[in-house]
Design an enzyme around this catalytic site. Structure first.
Site, PDB file in Angstrom:
ATOM      1  N   SER A 258      82.226  49.109  73.887  1.00 26.74           N
ATOM      2  CA  SER A 258      82.245  48.759  75.337  1.00 26.74           C
ATOM      3  C   SER A 258      83.148  47.782  75.841  1.00 26.74           C
ATOM      4  O   SER A 258      83.592  47.501  77.065  1.00 26.74           O
ATOM      5  CB  SER A 258      80.790  48.116  75.891  1.00 26.74           C
ATOM      6  OG  SER A 258      80.472  46.666  75.420  1.00 26.74           O
TER       7      SER A 258
ATOM      8  N   LYS B 247      80.164  40.912  77.363  1.00 26.26           N
ATOM      9  CA  LYS B 247      81.025  41.459  78.579  1.00 26.26           C
ATOM     10  C   LYS B 247      82.241  40.599  79.187  1.00 26.26           C
ATOM     11  O   LYS B 247      82.208  39.188  78.735  1.00 26.26           O
ATOM     12  CB  LYS B 247      80.023  41.795  79.495  1.00 26.26           C
ATOM     13  CG  LYS B 247      78.857  43.022  79.051  1.00 26.26           C
ATOM     14  CD  LYS B 247      79.534  44.342  78.687  1.00 26.26           C
ATOM     15  CE  LYS B 247      78.258  45.145  78.200  1.00 26.26           C
ATOM     16  NZ  LYS B 247      78.776  46.562  77.742  1.00 26.26           N
TER      17      LYS B 247
END
Length: 379
Positions: A53, A140
């Site tokens: 990701s 993230k």
């Protein structure tokens, strides 16, 4: 007068009993565990990247250190826990903690705040079955900080109405149109493209139905341009969802919202002390925040209304700050677009550098370690 001469007798000393080898070993283990626990809690913790990701900024198999000092370390919330574990005891499915005691959580002073663009490790908010400090760790990039207005237009992030600078190694999804089958190891793997599939294996509403054959790849702008140089490649174009396509799996799950991953928002990130009116749209945006992350009890959210202890409320003041997070692999990341905001009390630390990187699918044994990634600062 003659002084008496004192005669001193040497004291008899008690012999010190030598520790057994087992005791020496046990003391060393206890000291190491205590020291490692303190370092892990107060200063720095090691993490591994298990998913793509954050590619191409962070790769699967990267080992990194995360600083607790930047944002301030949190005091323990769940004290009944096996040291140096997270949710389970190593190599088993046995829980490593008991939630019988839950302490108030505080954050020690740090030397910076979470900023837009920081790569942050945090506890995954929707995982309500675990205490905050034992929810799964996610990593993230912070896009929006408290009070920011976040919007995505045609895959470009806008922050407070202005285009946000994209990460240097940002990855997008591309359709590579080819005239023939591709030697995948030579073309894709040699260009460090780890995620690819033939177009016939991939269904995507954003790619028009046509007679073209090719591949779906996730890569950077520079590598996409390099693919165009191959003589068997007809075209390389970015896959972007049209604004009129609605993606129902996005946050918030509401019939009032018609967004998709590439055209999202605007949405305002909650900020401590800010009061909002609970319109049906705001209830869709912030109802779960009020219910799950603010420490409120007996909250119900339904039919565009919020009730506390059975009484409907028409306004709400946030008790803590929140953040909007996204992965750098924009089309292959489960992030705030899908599950919402990250509360401040879920923030673990700032990712600072990669100390080791192991390729899970090396082309040869000599390429197992990615030497060019060792001690790389995370930007």
């Amino acid at each position: 007068m003659a002084l008496e001469k004192e005669i001193y007798k040497p004291r008899t000393s008690t012999p010190v009993k030598k520790k057994s080898a087992f005791r020496e070993w046990l003391d060393s283990i206890v000291f190491a565990v205590v020291a490692a626990t303190l370092i892990r809690w107060l200063f720095m913790e090691a993490f591994t990247i298990p998913t793509p990701s954050m590619e191409n900024s962070l790769l699967v198999g990267d080992f990194l250190f995360v600083s607790k000092l930047h944002y301030g370390t949190r005091t323990p919330k769940t004290p009944l826990q096996v040291p140096l574990t997270h949710q389970t005891i190593w190599g088993t499915d046995i829980p490593s903690y008991l939630d019988w005691i839950q302490l108030p959580q505080y954050r020690l002073p740090g030397f910076s705040e979470v900023k837009s663009g920081d790569v942050v490790v945090f506890n995954y908010p929707p995982e309500l079955q675990h205490p905050v400090d034992l929810k799964t760790n996610y990593i993230k990039r912070c896009i929006g900080t408290p009070g920011d207005k976040v919007e995505i237009r045609n895959a470009q992030v806008f922050l407070n109405g202005k285009p946000m600078e994209n990460p240097v190694r940002l990855e997008n999804e591309y359709f590579v149109s080819t005239t023939t089958a591709v030697n995948e190891d030579k073309v894709f793997r040699e260009n460090d493209i780890s995620e690819f599939s033939t177009y016939t294996e991939t269904y995507n509403d954003t790619i028009p139905t046509n007679d073209e054959s090719g591949y779906i790849v996730y890569t950077t702008v520079d590598k996409a341009a390099k693919l165009k140089e191959y003589d068997f490649v007809r075209d390389v174009r970015q896959v972007v969802a049209p604004a009129d396509i609605s993606e129902p799996s996005l946050y918030p799950s509401s019939s009032l919202i018609k967004w998709n991953r590439d055209n999202y928002g605007p949405i305002t990130v909650p900020k401590e002390g800010v009061t909002i009116q609970l319109t049906p749209e705001n209830v869709a945006f912030y109802g779960n925040v009020i219910k799950y992350y603010e420490g409120n009890e007996n909250v119900e959210v339904s039919e565009g209304k919020v009730t506390v202890d059975g009484k409907a409320i028409d306004g709400y003041t946030f008790k803590q700050d929140y953040y909007f997070m996204m992965g750098d692999n924009r089309h292959n990341s489960a992030d705030s677009r899908y599950w919402g905001f990250v509360p401040k009390d879920h923030i673990v630390g700032k990712a600072v550098f990669v100390w080791m990187s192991i390729d899970p699918n090396p082309t040869s044994f000599s390429n197992k370690i990615r030497w060019n990634r060792l001690f790389r600062v995370i930007d």
